[in-house]
Design an enzyme around this catalytic site. Structure first.
Site, PDB file in Angstrom:
ATOM      1  N   LYS A  34      46.566  33.856  49.001  1.00  0.00           N
ATOM      2  CA  LYS A  34      46.262  34.928  48.407  1.00  0.00           C
ATOM      3  C   LYS A  34      45.293  35.748  49.305  1.00  0.00           C
ATOM      4  O   LYS A  34      44.247  35.156  49.966  1.00  0.00           O
ATOM      5  CB  LYS A  34      45.385  34.658  47.234  1.00  0.00           C
ATOM      6  CG  LYS A  34      44.934  35.973  46.610  1.00  0.00           C
ATOM      7  CD  LYS A  34      44.175  35.570  45.202  1.00  0.00           C
ATOM      8  CE  LYS A  34      42.657  35.135  45.540  1.00  0.00           C
ATOM      9  NZ  LYS A  34      41.831  36.230  45.848  1.00  0.00           N
ATOM     10  N   ASP A  61      45.974  40.370  46.309  1.00  0.00           N
ATOM     11  CA  ASP A  61      45.164  40.424  45.233  1.00  0.00           C
ATOM     12  C   ASP A  61      44.325  41.651  45.361  1.00  0.00           C
ATOM     13  O   ASP A  61      42.972  41.554  45.534  1.00  0.00           O
ATOM     14  CB  ASP A  61      44.506  39.231  44.992  1.00  0.00           C
ATOM     15  CG  ASP A  61      43.410  39.082  43.900  1.00  0.00           C
ATOM     16  OD1 ASP A  61      43.745  40.104  42.851  1.00  0.00           O
ATOM     17  OD2 ASP A  61      42.490  38.435  43.919  1.00  0.00           O
ATOM     18  N   LYS A  63      44.050  44.082  42.762  1.00  0.00           N
ATOM     19  CA  LYS A  63      43.654  44.512  41.216  1.00  0.00           C
ATOM     20  C   LYS A  63      43.526  46.056  41.247  1.00  0.00           C
ATOM     21  O   LYS A  63      42.546  46.712  40.652  1.00  0.00           O
ATOM     22  CB  LYS A  63      42.415  43.808  40.838  1.00  0.00           C
ATOM     23  CG  LYS A  63      42.436  42.436  40.763  1.00  0.00           C
ATOM     24  CD  LYS A  63      41.109  41.881  40.236  1.00  0.00           C
ATOM     25  CE  LYS A  63      40.969  40.205  40.417  1.00  0.00           C
ATOM     26  NZ  LYS A  63      41.058  39.823  41.875  1.00  0.00           N
ATOM     27  N   ASP A  66      43.553  52.647  38.282  1.00  0.00           N
ATOM     28  CA  ASP A  66      43.423  54.336  38.399  1.00  0.00           C
ATOM     29  C   ASP A  66      44.239  55.041  37.513  1.00  0.00           C
ATOM     30  O   ASP A  66      45.143  54.423  36.743  1.00  0.00           O
ATOM     31  CB  ASP A  66      43.477  54.639  39.768  1.00  0.00           C
ATOM     32  CG  ASP A  66      42.550  55.619  40.223  1.00  0.00           C
ATOM     33  OD1 ASP A  66      42.605  56.543  39.505  1.00  0.00           O
ATOM     34  OD2 ASP A  66      42.039  55.482  41.254  1.00  0.00           O
ATOM     35  N   THR A 121      38.466  35.562  34.957  1.00  0.00           N
ATOM     36  CA  THR A 121      37.992  34.258  34.507  1.00  0.00           C
ATOM     37  C   THR A 121      36.498  34.052  34.540  1.00  0.00           C
ATOM     38  O   THR A 121      35.957  32.929  34.015  1.00  0.00           O
ATOM     39  CB  THR A 121      38.645  33.081  35.456  1.00  0.00           C
ATOM     40  OG1 THR A 121      38.434  33.201  36.842  1.00  0.00           O
ATOM     41  CG2 THR A 121      39.981  32.826  35.298  1.00  0.00           C
ATOM     42  N   ARG A 213      37.549  27.671  46.603  1.00  0.00           N
ATOM     43  CA  ARG A 213      36.790  26.764  47.129  1.00  0.00           C
ATOM     44  C   ARG A 213      37.039  25.309  47.169  1.00  0.00           C
ATOM     45  O   ARG A 213      36.769  24.656  48.201  1.00  0.00           O
ATOM     46  CB  ARG A 213      35.345  27.168  46.808  1.00  0.00           C
ATOM     47  CG  ARG A 213      34.863  28.371  47.222  1.00  0.00           C
ATOM     48  CD  ARG A 213      33.758  28.721  46.353  1.00  0.00           C
ATOM     49  NE  ARG A 213      34.050  29.191  45.090  1.00  0.00           N
ATOM     50  CZ  ARG A 213      33.170  30.228  44.173  1.00  0.00           C
ATOM     51  NH1 ARG A 213      32.042  30.047  44.275  1.00  0.00           N
ATOM     52  NH2 ARG A 213      33.997  30.488  43.052  1.00  0.00           N
TER      53      ARG A 213
END
Length: 235
Positions: A34, A61, A63, A66, A121, A213
């Site tokens: 990603k 990614d 997002k 608009d 999330t 991570r």
């Protein structure tokens, strides 16, 4: 479009040097990765093309959110990067999502997979009610956004792994669920509010899990990735 369970590594780095040094640790293995805002804004479209040329599948990614015409034009530009998956916010409404599909579709009829973000999330139900003024339960909001995305012609949604099974029940097994918020059972949950383990995500029904991570900050990222693949994909 082909639906296949996979682990996507969130390469949340700030420079080409960092991400390339990280990917070099995988040797001949080419995981699905990603590329998010941080790396894309730092390095631009060139980093997407270079990582793609290395043989990696890419989830871009960004997002988008608009007015429909702006999203349509932006998606037309992104479609030329040959990514495998990209996304937008379902909160932009059906008109925006339909425009995105139109812009993303190439002249030959092909396009990357397009998914919609339902609720991040990191968003708890308490924050959603107090700060976003959305009084409906978070599960109900996610399901409504997922249904809107499906009706607009999208391939799936980004949602919590805790919601993946419910999305499939509401929108069908062919509707893809891409789920961040995954941590190893013995790991730290970081800034995520709605999390689970790779094994549990598989049981619940996630199609793709996005892991950052626990892999990128691991002493041995390749070993952490292989552990994640074994727990989620079974290989």
């Amino acid at each position: 479009m082909e639906k296949k369970r996979d682990v996507i590594i969130a390469c949340d780095f700030s420079s080409k040097a960092e991400v390339m040094a990280f990917l070099d640790k995988f040797g001949e293995t080419r995981p699905f990765v990603k590329i998010g805002m941080e790396l894309y804004y730092a390095e631009g479209p060139a980093i997407v093309k270079e990582i793609k040329e290395r043989g990696h599948k890419i989830f871009l990614d960004l997002k988008l959110h608009d007015i429909p015409n702006t999203v349509k034009k932006s998606m037309a530009v992104l479609s030329r990067l040959d990514v495998d998956m990209t996304n937008l916010h379902a909160a932009g409404t059906s008109a925006m999502m339909e425009a995105a599909i139109e812009g993303l579709t190439r002249p030959d009829g092909t396009r990357p997979m397009l998914i919609a973000v339902t609720q991040l999330t990191s968003t708890s139900e308490e924050r959603m009610k107090k700060e976003l003024l959305i009084d409906a339960p978070i599960d109900e909001v996610v399901m409504s956004y997922a249904e809107n995305a499906k009706k607009a012609g999208l391939d799936g949604v980004v949602c919590s792994p805790l919601e993946a099974g419910k999305v499939h029940a509401r929108c069908g097994e062919g509707f893809v669920t891409v789920t961040p918020g995954v941590r190893f059972a013995d790991g730290d949950i970081g800034d995520q509010s709605r999390v689970t383990t790779p094994e549990k995500a598989r049981e619940i029904g996630s199609d793709y899990i996005v892991v950052g991570r626990p892999i990128t900050a691991a002493d041995d990222p390749k070993a952490a990735y292989e552990r994640c693949m074994k727990e989620f994909v079974g290989q």
